[in-house]
Design a protein around this motif. Structure first.
Motif, PDB file in Angstrom:
ATOM      1  N   TYR A 147      89.338  30.839 124.110  1.00 22.28           N
ATOM      2  CA  TYR A 147      89.041  32.378 123.909  1.00 22.28           C
ATOM      3  C   TYR A 147      90.284  33.055 124.041  1.00 22.28           C
ATOM      4  O   TYR A 147      90.621  34.299 123.139  1.00 22.28           O
ATOM      5  N   LEU A 148      91.311  32.641 125.000  1.00 17.99           N
ATOM      6  CA  LEU A 148      92.402  33.390 125.239  1.00 17.99           C
ATOM      7  C   LEU A 148      93.334  33.200 123.855  1.00 17.99           C
ATOM      8  O   LEU A 148      94.181  34.145 123.509  1.00 17.99           O
ATOM      9  N   MET A 189      81.141  35.317 123.664  1.00 23.65           N
ATOM     10  CA  MET A 189      79.919  34.415 123.934  1.00 23.65           C
ATOM     11  C   MET A 189      80.048  33.973 125.508  1.00 23.65           C
ATOM     12  O   MET A 189      80.770  33.127 125.912  1.00 23.65           O
ATOM     13  N   ALA A 190      79.391  34.402 126.348  1.00 29.10           N
ATOM     14  CA  ALA A 190      79.258  33.865 127.834  1.00 29.10           C
ATOM     15  C   ALA A 190      78.002  33.101 128.184  1.00 29.10           C
ATOM     16  O   ALA A 190      77.688  32.352 127.317  1.00 29.10           O
ATOM     17  N   LYS A 210      82.516  30.183 132.577  1.00 30.99           N
ATOM     18  CA  LYS A 210      81.783  31.274 132.102  1.00 30.99           C
ATOM     19  C   LYS A 210      81.875  32.577 133.027  1.00 30.99           C
ATOM     20  O   LYS A 210      81.980  33.718 132.636  1.00 30.99           O
ATOM     21  N   PHE A 211      81.978  32.164 134.388  1.00 37.38           N
ATOM     22  CA  PHE A 211      82.491  33.025 135.419  1.00 37.38           C
ATOM     23  C   PHE A 211      83.723  33.965 134.730  1.00 37.38           C
ATOM     24  O   PHE A 211      84.233  35.045 134.852  1.00 37.38           O
ATOM     25  N   PHE A 212      84.755  33.048 134.471  1.00 32.70           N
ATOM     26  CA  PHE A 212      86.074  33.463 133.994  1.00 32.70           C
ATOM     27  C   PHE A 212      85.706  34.334 132.654  1.00 32.70           C
ATOM     28  O   PHE A 212      86.388  35.294 132.598  1.00 32.70           O
ATOM     29  N   VAL A 213      85.175  34.087 131.961  1.00 30.24           N
ATOM     30  CA  VAL A 213      84.810  34.898 130.629  1.00 30.24           C
ATOM     31  C   VAL A 213      84.305  36.253 131.224  1.00 30.24           C
ATOM     32  O   VAL A 213      84.562  37.252 130.510  1.00 30.24           O
ATOM     33  N   GLN A 214      83.489  36.153 131.948  1.00 25.84           N
ATOM     34  CA  GLN A 214      82.871  37.489 132.337  1.00 25.84           C
ATOM     35  C   GLN A 214      83.851  38.294 132.835  1.00 25.84           C
ATOM     36  O   GLN A 214      84.074  39.722 132.644  1.00 25.84           O
ATOM     37  N   ALA A 215      84.668  37.818 133.859  1.00 27.84           N
ATOM     38  CA  ALA A 215      85.773  38.379 134.683  1.00 27.84           C
ATOM     39  C   ALA A 215      86.895  38.989 133.455  1.00 27.84           C
ATOM     40  O   ALA A 215      87.242  40.097 133.623  1.00 27.84           O
ATOM     41  N   MET A 216      87.188  38.251 132.802  1.00 30.15           N
ATOM     42  CA  MET A 216      87.977  38.558 131.819  1.00 30.15           C
ATOM     43  C   MET A 216      87.676  39.557 130.920  1.00 30.15           C
ATOM     44  O   MET A 216      88.505  40.832 130.483  1.00 30.15           O
ATOM     45  N   ILE A 243      77.686  38.608 125.574  1.00 33.93           N
ATOM     46  CA  ILE A 243      76.270  38.133 125.317  1.00 33.93           C
ATOM     47  C   ILE A 243      76.251  36.949 126.242  1.00 33.93           C
ATOM     48  O   ILE A 243      77.001  36.047 126.257  1.00 33.93           O
ATOM     49  N   SER A 244      75.195  37.088 127.133  1.00 31.96           N
ATOM     50  CA  SER A 244      74.964  35.760 128.199  1.00 31.96           C
ATOM     51  C   SER A 244      73.678  35.314 127.545  1.00 31.96           C
ATOM     52  O   SER A 244      72.410  35.436 127.969  1.00 31.96           O
ATOM     53  N   PRO A 245      73.783  34.066 126.792  1.00 35.66           N
ATOM     54  CA  PRO A 245      72.401  33.266 126.563  1.00 35.66           C
ATOM     55  C   PRO A 245      71.974  32.514 127.516  1.00 35.66           C
ATOM     56  O   PRO A 245      72.642  31.984 128.336  1.00 35.66           O
ATOM     57  N   GLY A 246      70.469  32.330 127.597  1.00 40.79           N
ATOM     58  CA  GLY A 246      69.979  31.136 128.515  1.00 40.79           C
ATOM     59  C   GLY A 246      70.210  30.011 127.750  1.00 40.79           C
ATOM     60  O   GLY A 246      71.190  29.653 126.919  1.00 40.79           O
TER      61      GLY A 246
END
Length: 247
Positions: A118-119, A140-141, A159-165, A184-187
């Motif tokens: 992602y980065l 995409m989270a 995915k916590f990293f993606v949210q914070a980023m 976007i956070s899919p189940g």
């Protein structure tokens, strides 16, 4: 209203699953797309299929863990269409294992793809967006970035990293540069991920969980909703999950 007409999007992980469904959904709304994935034959087949409807979609084989390749991807999009308006950071891995299994290969693969990948993509497109004074980065989270499930510790951490980023990007890039960033956070989504889990017990748990999964098209529709907003509106995080998912 269609705010997406003639926009230029780079979509990673585009050869299958959510990525391929996103390419189809965006193409249907007039978006010009560079579709990137590591599986070149499958990527080409998907692009050929979507292109038969007249959409402007071009394949670009790339491994997001390789910064030179992601820079080449951004350069190709700029050269082909003259801009990069949207990045859909979608390439990812979800691998289950218990901590006592010490599945370090799986841990490292998820960190490389879900975080470093992602980065790398953001680093490649962001200078173009800053120069344009506009852009939209959709990461995409996962619901796993909101709560931690059994056997998914490292995946959830990524995915916590993606949210914070993304929240940091929203506060800096959105406020100071007008560049939108959201997740976007899919189940549970049926993308074939369960069969890719290498740990036997983890694979069994994943396959059981996958029984309630919804389709990649459902997630792609959420992606379109999040992207198809007026410039002064950002959908910060959109959670989409199966009705019968209890977490």
């Amino acid at each position: 209203m269609n705010y997406l007409e003639n926009k230029v999007a780079v979509v990673t992980g585009a050869s299958s699953g959510i990525g391929a469904a996103t390419v189809r959904a965006l193409a249907a709304r007039g978006v010009r797309i560079i579709a990137a994935a590591i599986d070149e034959p499958q990527l080409n087949a998907m692009v050929d299929e979507v292109g038969q409807g007249g959409a402007e979609v071009y394949p670009y084989p790339a491994d997001v863990t390789n910064a030179l390749q992601t820079q080449g991807l951004a350069n190709y999009a700029k050269h082909t269409f003259g801009a990069v308006d949207i990045l859909v950071n979608n390439a990812g891995l979800m691998l289950f294992s218990n901590w006592v299994d010490v599945a370090t290969d799986d841990w490292n693969r998820m960190v490389d793809v879900n975080i470093k990948g992602y980065l790398n993509c953001i680093a490649a497109v962001l200078p173009l967006m800053v120069e344009q004074k506009s852009g939209h980065i959709l990461n995409m989270a996962s619901v796993a970035g909101h709560q931690v499930g059994e056997s998914a510790g490292v995946y959830s951490a990524s995915k916590f990293f993606v949210q914070a980023m993304t929240e940091s990007m929203r506060k800096e890039l959105g406020v100071q540069h007008g560049i939108r960033a959201n997740t976007i956070s899919p189940g549970v989504i049926n993308t074939g991920w369960a069969d890719k889990v290498s740990d036997p017990e983890g694979r069994k748990a994943a396959q059981e969980l996958n029984r309630i999964a919804i389709s990649p098209t459902d997630v792609a529709n959420a992606v379109v909703y999040a992207l198809n907003q007026p410039p002064n509106v950002t959908v910060n995080d959109l959670i989409i999950s199966p009705t019968r998912q209890n977490w």
